[in-house]
Scaffold this active site. Structure first.
Site, PDB file in Angstrom:
ATOM      1  N   ASN A  47       9.244  -7.543 -34.729  1.00  0.00           N
ATOM      2  CA  ASN A  47      10.196  -6.679 -34.032  1.00  0.00           C
ATOM      3  C   ASN A  47      10.012  -6.865 -32.533  1.00  0.00           C
ATOM      4  O   ASN A  47       8.982  -6.491 -31.974  1.00  0.00           O
ATOM      5  CB  ASN A  47       9.952  -5.224 -34.436  1.00  0.00           C
ATOM      6  CG  ASN A  47      10.902  -4.250 -33.766  1.00  0.00           C
ATOM      7  OD1 ASN A  47      11.485  -4.531 -32.730  1.00  0.00           O
ATOM      8  ND2 ASN A  47      11.032  -3.072 -34.352  1.00  0.00           N
TER       9      ASN A  47
ATOM     10  N   CYS B  35      16.116  -1.187 -28.076  1.00  0.00           N
ATOM     11  CA  CYS B  35      16.477  -2.176 -29.099  1.00  0.00           C
ATOM     12  C   CYS B  35      17.961  -2.515 -29.148  1.00  0.00           C
ATOM     13  O   CYS B  35      18.342  -3.519 -29.766  1.00  0.00           O
ATOM     14  CB  CYS B  35      16.014  -1.696 -30.460  1.00  0.00           C
ATOM     15  SG  CYS B  35      14.260  -1.237 -30.486  1.00  0.00           S
TER      16      CYS B  35
ATOM     17  N   HIS C  21      19.583  -5.566 -35.255  1.00  0.00           N
ATOM     18  CA  HIS C  21      18.239  -5.432 -34.689  1.00  0.00           C
ATOM     19  C   HIS C  21      17.208  -5.756 -35.762  1.00  0.00           C
ATOM     20  O   HIS C  21      17.269  -5.242 -36.885  1.00  0.00           O
ATOM     21  CB  HIS C  21      18.047  -4.006 -34.170  1.00  0.00           C
ATOM     22  CG  HIS C  21      16.631  -3.692 -33.799  1.00  0.00           C
ATOM     23  ND1 HIS C  21      15.821  -4.569 -33.108  1.00  0.00           N
ATOM     24  CD2 HIS C  21      15.865  -2.589 -34.047  1.00  0.00           C
ATOM     25  CE1 HIS C  21      14.632  -4.016 -32.925  1.00  0.00           C
ATOM     26  NE2 HIS C  21      14.630  -2.835 -33.490  1.00  0.00           N
TER      27      HIS C  21
END
Length: 330
Positions: free
Chosen positions: A283, A128, A253
């Site tokens: 996500n 990430c 993120h």
């Protein structure tokens, strides 16, 4: 003794353009209700996610190449000028060639018939935080004379590693890509990276045998995000020579809205432009920062030529952040 000679270096680098690729299919929370024991209300309360995109018939390289084309168009830079391609991903379909190589192939880089060499091609896997790692590598490569124009891409197909019966992870994951064109600048417009890891948390976010599916210890990640992330993000701002008061855009993120909002509060940036693309895109790991940045940029929700704090964290356990000026508008 022989003395090595370094090439002339650029004073700095800049993001010249942004692009993104939305995966082909929109999946809302109600569809997940038919697949597992969950509800739209439960997902919204715990994650803030309303919809996410799923790639049907698209590879990670397909998404990356589409985002790259969009970024090139936005920047006005010709594909023939690109001499470095960096793709951040943790869901590459192939071990070899790397995804950056597939992107170079899809864009026809280095195939102008002049016999010139193609671009450097590099994949980065820090999950990430991958886009921030990749952006730092591009910045340093251009400033040291190893490249002149770079495509920096975050691309993921997390749906391919999702256990669709596990509501703790399946409600989060999604697919997509975001890209930036980076080039030399007369003054620094991308600040120094602050990057690092917490090896003791290596097992907190995994895609590992025997299942090969995404798993995480959500409590550990949340605890780290609420207690340690802000300090590293502040360090990135300090390294840039700016103060938090100078930051006008925050792009972290897109893990979970319940992480993004407290982090913005902790940094004193809640009243600035805080990208919350997670509500629409889910996500997307390494893609989440450039995807959200590009989507909001092209929607006119991010001002031009202002300092933005980019900060990613996740599997590894890794983190990375820097301040970058948003592109100029003609």
């Amino acid at each position: 003794m022989p003395v090595l000679r370094l090439p002339p270096t650029a004073a700095g680098t800049e993001i010249a353009g942004l692009g993104h690729a939305d995966a082909s299919r929109l999946m809302d929370n109600h569809e997940l209700e038919t697949m597992m024991d969950t509800s739209d209300e439960w997902i919204r309360q715990r994650t803030g996610i309303v919809t996410r995109r799923i790639a049907d018939g698209q590879t990670v390289a397909d998404l990356a190449a589409e985002a790259a084309r969009h970024a090139l168009e936005d920047s006005g830079v010709g594909a023939e000028e690109i001499d470095l391609v960096i793709v951040a991903t943790t869901t590459a379909e192939e071990r070899s060639p790397n995804t950056a190589g597939r992107v170079a192939e899809a864009l026809g880089l280095g195939t102008d018939g002049a016999g010139e060499r193609g671009p450097g091609i590099v994949d980065v896997n820090t999950a990430c935080s991958g886009f921030e790692y990749a952006l730092a590598v591009a910045d340093q490569s251009i400033r040291t004379g190893s490249a002149t124009h770079a495509l920096v891409i975050g691309a993921e197909k997390l749906s391919s590693v999702t256990d669709w019966t596990d509501r703790t992870t399946a409600v989060l994951t999604a697919d997509g890509a975001g890209a930036a064109v980076v080039r030399a600048a007369e003054a620094p417009r991308i600040g120094p990276v602050v990057w690092g890891s917490k090896p003791a948390m290596a097992g907190s976010v995994t895609i590992s045998p025997p299942t090969g599916t995404f798993a995480q210890n959500g409590r550990d990640v949340l605890r780290w995000a609420l207690t340690e992330a802000a300090g590293h993000a502040r360090s990135a701002v300090e390294r840039s020579g700016l103060a938090l008061e100078d930051i006008e855009v925050l792009v972290t993120h897109q893990a979970n809205l319940r992480i993004i909002e407290p982090l913005a509060e902790a940094l004193g940036l809640a009243d600035r432009v805080v990208v919350t693309d997670v509500t629409e895109s889910g996500n997307t790991s390494a893609a989440s920062v450039p995807l959200g940045l590009s989507r909001w940029w092209h929607a006119g929700r991010i001002p031009a030529d202002v300092p933005a704090l980019l900060f990613g964290f996740g599997g590894g356990f890794t983190f990375a952040g820097m301040v970058a000026m948003t592109p100029r508008r003609d």
